[in-house]
Design an enzyme around this catalytic site. Structure first.
Site, PDB file in Angstrom:
ATOM      1  N   ASP A 178     -16.894   7.139  -2.546  1.00  0.00           N
ATOM      2  CA  ASP A 178     -15.644   7.002  -1.780  1.00  0.00           C
ATOM      3  C   ASP A 178     -15.420   8.348  -1.074  1.00  0.00           C
ATOM      4  O   ASP A 178     -16.146   9.331  -1.334  1.00  0.00           O
ATOM      5  CB  ASP A 178     -14.496   6.670  -2.750  1.00  0.00           C
ATOM      6  CG  ASP A 178     -13.146   6.462  -2.052  1.00  0.00           C
ATOM      7  OD1 ASP A 178     -13.121   6.328  -0.809  1.00  0.00           O
ATOM      8  OD2 ASP A 178     -12.108   6.440  -2.750  1.00  0.00           O
TER       9      ASP A 178
ATOM     10  N   GLN B 224     -10.058  -3.881  -4.017  1.00  0.00           N
ATOM     11  CA  GLN B 224     -11.323  -3.260  -3.649  1.00  0.00           C
ATOM     12  C   GLN B 224     -12.351  -3.449  -4.769  1.00  0.00           C
ATOM     13  O   GLN B 224     -13.477  -3.887  -4.530  1.00  0.00           O
ATOM     14  CB  GLN B 224     -11.086  -1.762  -3.408  1.00  0.00           C
ATOM     15  CG  GLN B 224     -12.321  -1.013  -2.997  1.00  0.00           C
ATOM     16  CD  GLN B 224     -12.797  -1.415  -1.612  1.00  0.00           C
ATOM     17  OE1 GLN B 224     -12.034  -1.356  -0.652  1.00  0.00           O
ATOM     18  NE2 GLN B 224     -14.040  -1.844  -1.487  1.00  0.00           N
TER      19      GLN B 224
ATOM     20  N   ARG C 147       0.882  -1.171   0.000  1.00  0.00           N
ATOM     21  CA  ARG C 147       0.000   0.000   0.000  1.00  0.00           C
ATOM     22  C   ARG C 147       0.914   1.213   0.000  1.00  0.00           C
ATOM     23  O   ARG C 147       1.670   1.437   0.956  1.00  0.00           O
ATOM     24  CB  ARG C 147      -0.906  -0.023   1.232  1.00  0.00           C
ATOM     25  CG  ARG C 147      -1.604   1.283   1.443  1.00  0.00           C
ATOM     26  CD  ARG C 147      -2.743   1.201   2.428  1.00  0.00           C
ATOM     27  NE  ARG C 147      -3.912   0.595   1.821  1.00  0.00           N
ATOM     28  CZ  ARG C 147      -5.154   0.765   2.279  1.00  0.00           C
ATOM     29  NH1 ARG C 147      -5.371   1.503   3.347  1.00  0.00           N
ATOM     30  NH2 ARG C 147      -6.159   0.196   1.677  1.00  0.00           N
TER      31      ARG C 147
ATOM     32  N   HIS D 268      -6.941   0.627  -6.879  1.00  0.00           N
ATOM     33  CA  HIS D 268      -7.243  -0.198  -5.703  1.00  0.00           C
ATOM     34  C   HIS D 268      -7.905  -1.476  -6.221  1.00  0.00           C
ATOM     35  O   HIS D 268      -9.114  -1.682  -6.053  1.00  0.00           O
ATOM     36  CB  HIS D 268      -8.167   0.586  -4.765  1.00  0.00           C
ATOM     37  CG  HIS D 268      -8.198   0.060  -3.363  1.00  0.00           C
ATOM     38  ND1 HIS D 268      -7.456  -1.029  -2.946  1.00  0.00           N
ATOM     39  CD2 HIS D 268      -8.900   0.473  -2.270  1.00  0.00           C
ATOM     40  CE1 HIS D 268      -7.695  -1.247  -1.663  1.00  0.00           C
ATOM     41  NE2 HIS D 268      -8.567  -0.358  -1.227  1.00  0.00           N
TER      42      HIS D 268
ATOM     43  N   ARG E 108     -13.988  -8.403   0.914  1.00  0.00           N
ATOM     44  CA  ARG E 108     -12.571  -8.153   0.682  1.00  0.00           C
ATOM     45  C   ARG E 108     -11.780  -9.412   1.054  1.00  0.00           C
ATOM     46  O   ARG E 108     -10.876  -9.829   0.351  1.00  0.00           O
ATOM     47  CB  ARG E 108     -12.061  -6.980   1.544  1.00  0.00           C
ATOM     48  CG  ARG E 108     -12.544  -5.609   1.153  1.00  0.00           C
ATOM     49  CD  ARG E 108     -11.941  -5.132  -0.145  1.00  0.00           C
ATOM     50  NE  ARG E 108     -10.484  -5.080  -0.129  1.00  0.00           N
ATOM     51  CZ  ARG E 108      -9.748  -4.096   0.378  1.00  0.00           C
ATOM     52  NH1 ARG E 108     -10.339  -3.037   0.901  1.00  0.00           N
ATOM     53  NH2 ARG E 108      -8.429  -4.137   0.336  1.00  0.00           N
TER      54      ARG E 108
ATOM     55  N   CYS F 278     -16.428   1.993  -0.222  1.00  0.00           N
ATOM     56  CA  CYS F 278     -15.268   1.145   0.073  1.00  0.00           C
ATOM     57  C   CYS F 278     -14.828   1.270   1.529  1.00  0.00           C
ATOM     58  O   CYS F 278     -14.187   0.372   2.047  1.00  0.00           O
ATOM     59  CB  CYS F 278     -14.129   1.495  -0.865  1.00  0.00           C
ATOM     60  SG  CYS F 278     -13.644   3.228  -0.762  1.00  0.00           S
TER      61      CYS F 278
END
Ligand code: CP
Ligand code: NVA
Length: 654
Positions: A574, A482, A452, A479, A642, A614
């Site tokens: 988001d 996701q 990340r 992402h 996830r 998310c």
């Protein structure tokens, strides 16, 4: 004898030792060897067992329930029982009888069935695993007669590791090997053997073509049949043009690839990139040879009417048909977990962006997710729980995380492995030391990396310097994990994703980008509403529009949230300010006010449209509590998924 075992057989023996240790037994017996095979579900032996017994779970249960109680203080040094030693002798005997130069997992299975004094033989017999059937299945696997690619894949799985290649070949191929299909790897090995047979240490493009055509089921052989090329005459012509360099020799450390062969392979890589398949297949290898100037192999190919344009277009057609067949969810759902895993083209690859995946990969990830999710909470033996035993996943995180960290950690634990979190203050990737060196160190200890990062280029740099898979756990660009969980959630709630419509309101950021790419792959309509200055990247939108169209879907990008919500089956938002953009928070807050996901937006969408986010969510900012907690909200399912989706990714990639 150890040198004669394939990499896979060695792994099975290690696994057997671990099993003996786990149950507190001082020696590896035949039952532990059998468990070792079950712990390697994509080995040839496990596949044969699955075909004959119907389920690996039932064999595991019979084996484990018959094991004697062990000591609470397991021995530090594990030996082998007489029967286990006999199994290994019988495996060697089987390999010799078959003229194989390695003892593969299939031979080990024959040893287990033949060794009547061992407990495993009786368990196997009770599960309908008997010698003639095992031998027939193994022959089918080794000759690819079982109607699928498994025969070929099994052989390669058993033998083709980069490590087994001569050092100069290994260094010439380097990272390209990772992008090669099983059959291309096999073609390289066959090219080495062809050269060695003529006493040659230098692998020219001629040998590469011979290697690629050796397998009559390879993509290039299939395309040549469509082109009505006389393959036998072509092969004879190439062979006639080759000089003998002396006595036949074994493939050894002195062998290397000629510079023109390296150039052909590098062009093959380019061709695979251009046609979007991303995997270097045998057809690409031949395309690479065709691009060479002054090459004997290219001249012979041309003499047989093989031209680049026809080869390319017929290959793309073949690839598309194959992809359609392998992306069919009905067909996929009939496979067992280990069959799915053995089909994975993602093994050892990186997942940095959604575009690293094909529609067939996505279908496979979803099918594996279905399997793993349905196993959750189920009692009894679960073959997935041993899938990554002894493996470690490193989480290299420059930013905070709840979902990504917890789901990868727990997911890896549930697959039998464990995860190591290296947080923002710990290793200083890119500051204390370069991403390249971090990757070069980590690959010596762990089996996969989730990164990340702020800059996407950092994830790329880790991947470029790592021989273990790198998964993007969020960068400034994408992402991907996701988006996979998001569309999996939509599919779970609505039964499918193709033809449905997802609406995204807010920042055209990393999450939005991955959604765009994934909707294009899955044929899901996407409607995006963003404030001025925060739209998704215009170049990406322009590039993706035709991809949406080709998939029978539409990408709509506009300003008005209510207009965007119309006809949508899901509404998604988001945060307004992503991690790393904190300084812009005030200005963004003002710009995004009209872009809140509230009940007005939900009500403008289709009835029963699901609500997605998310997370982390800022209630009453980008989303109201009313929308977040409304009856059709799937936000916490999304978070749960996830884990299931990432478990599937890890099962397929690591
Ligand atoms: N959605 C998501 O990636 O959450 P985290 O930032 O908590 O990992
Ligand atoms: N766009 C957000 C997503 C967080 C999961 C960010 O990058 O911070």
């Amino acid at each position: 004898m150890w040198e004669k075992f394939t990499e896979r057989t060695r792994r099975i023996i290690y696994r057997a030792q671990e099993e003996a240790h786990r149950y507190g037994h001082p020696n590896v017996g035949t039952e532990h060897l059998l468990l070792g095979i079950l712990d390697e579900p994509d080995s040839m032996a496990a596949r044969v067992l699955e075909t004959l017994a119907g389920s690996l779970d039932s064999i595991r249960l019979s084996t484990v329930s018959g094991l004697p109680a062990g000591s609470k203080n397991p021995a530090t040094k594990i030996g082998r029982t007489r029967s286990a030693r006999r199994v290994l002798e019988l495996a060697e005997d089987e390999a010799t009888q078959q003229g194989a130069d390695h003892i593969a997992s299939g031979h080990l299975l024959v040893g287990l069935v033949r060794c009547r004094e061992g407990g495993a033989a009786h368990i196997l017999e009770n599960c309908s695993v008997v010698l003639p059937a095992v031998r027939a299945e193994i022959t089918a696997e080794l000759t690819g007669q079982n109607g699928s690619n498994r025969g070929e894949d099994a052989r390669l799985d058993e033998h083709s590791t980069l490590k087994s290649l001569p050092p100069l070949v290994r260094s010439a191929l380097g990272h390209t090997w990772r992008h090669m299909s099983y059959r291309s790897r096999r073609a390289i090995e066959a090219a080495l053997s062809e050269a060695a047979q003529r006493g040659d240490t230098l692998v020219t493009p001629d040998y590469l073509v011979l290697g690629a055509l050796k397998d009559s089921d390879s993509a290039v052989a299939r395309v040549f049949r469509r082109m009505e090329v006389d393959v036998k005459a072509l092969v004879d012509d190439i062979k006639a043009s080759l000089k003998s360099h002396g006595e036949p020799r074994k493939v050894d450390r002195h062998m290397e690839l000629r510079a023109t062969t390296c150039a052909a392979i590098s062009d093959a890589e380019m061709a695979a990139r251009v046609d979007g398949t991303g995997v270097i297949g045998t057809a690409h290898l031949v395309m690479g040879v065709l691009t060479l100037k002054d090459s004997n192999a290219a001249a012979v190919l041309k003499k047989h009417q093989v031209n680049l344009a026809t080869l390319r277009s017929l290959y793309i057609e073949l690839h598309e048909n194959d992809s359609k067949a392998s992306a069919d969810p009905d067909q996929l759902s009939k496979l067992t977990l280990s069959q799915m895993i053995s089909r994975s083209r993602l093994k050892g690859k990186h997942l940095l962006r959604i575009s690293d995946l094909t529609p067939a990969d996505v279908a496979l990830v979803f099918a594996v997710t279905d399997k793993l999710k349905s196993r959750k909470g189920r009692g009894g033996a679960d073959e997935a729980s041993a899938l990554h035993r002894g493996k470690t996943l490193a989480l290299v995180f420059q930013k905070p995380s709840l979902r990504t960290r917890v789901t990868f950690e727990i997911g890896m634990n549930q697959l039998g492995g464990h995860a190591l979190h290296l947080g923002p203050d710990e290793i200083g990737v890119g500051e204390r030391e370069s991403p390249a060196d971090v990757a070069r160190n980590l690959e010596r200890w762990v089996h996969g990396i989730v990164a990340r990062t702020f800059k996407h280029s950092l994830v790329e740099e880790l991947a470029a310097n790592s021989t273990i898979p790198v998964i993007n756990g969020l960068s400034d660009l994408e992402h991907p994990c996701q988006a996979l969980a998001d569309l999996y959630t939509l599919r779970e709630r609505k039964g499918a994703v193709k033809g449905l419509t997802l609406m995204y309101i807010g920042d055209g950021n990393n999450v939005c980008r991955s959604l765009m790419e994934l909707c294009a792959l899955t044929g899901t309509n996407l409607r995006i509403a963003s404030p001025e200055g925060y739209e998704p990247d215009a170049t990406a939108v322009a590039a993706l529009k035709p991809v949406f169209e080709a998939a029978g879907a539409e990408l709509w990008v506009g300003r008005d949230p209510i207009e965007a919500a119309k006809g949508s089956d899901a509404v998604y938002t988001d945060v307004w300010t992503s991690m790393g953009q904190e300084e812009e928070a005030a200005i963004r807050h003002a710009a995004f006010q009209p872009y809140q996901l509230n009940m007005k937006v939900v009500n403008a969408a289709n009835p029963e449209a699901i609500v997605l986010h998310c997370q982390p969510a800022h209630r009453e900012e980008e989303i109201t509590s009313e929308a977040m907690d409304c009856p059709t909200s799937a936000i916490f399912d999304q978070a749960e998924n996830r884990m299931h989706v990432q478990k599937a990714l890890m099962a397929l990639m690591l």
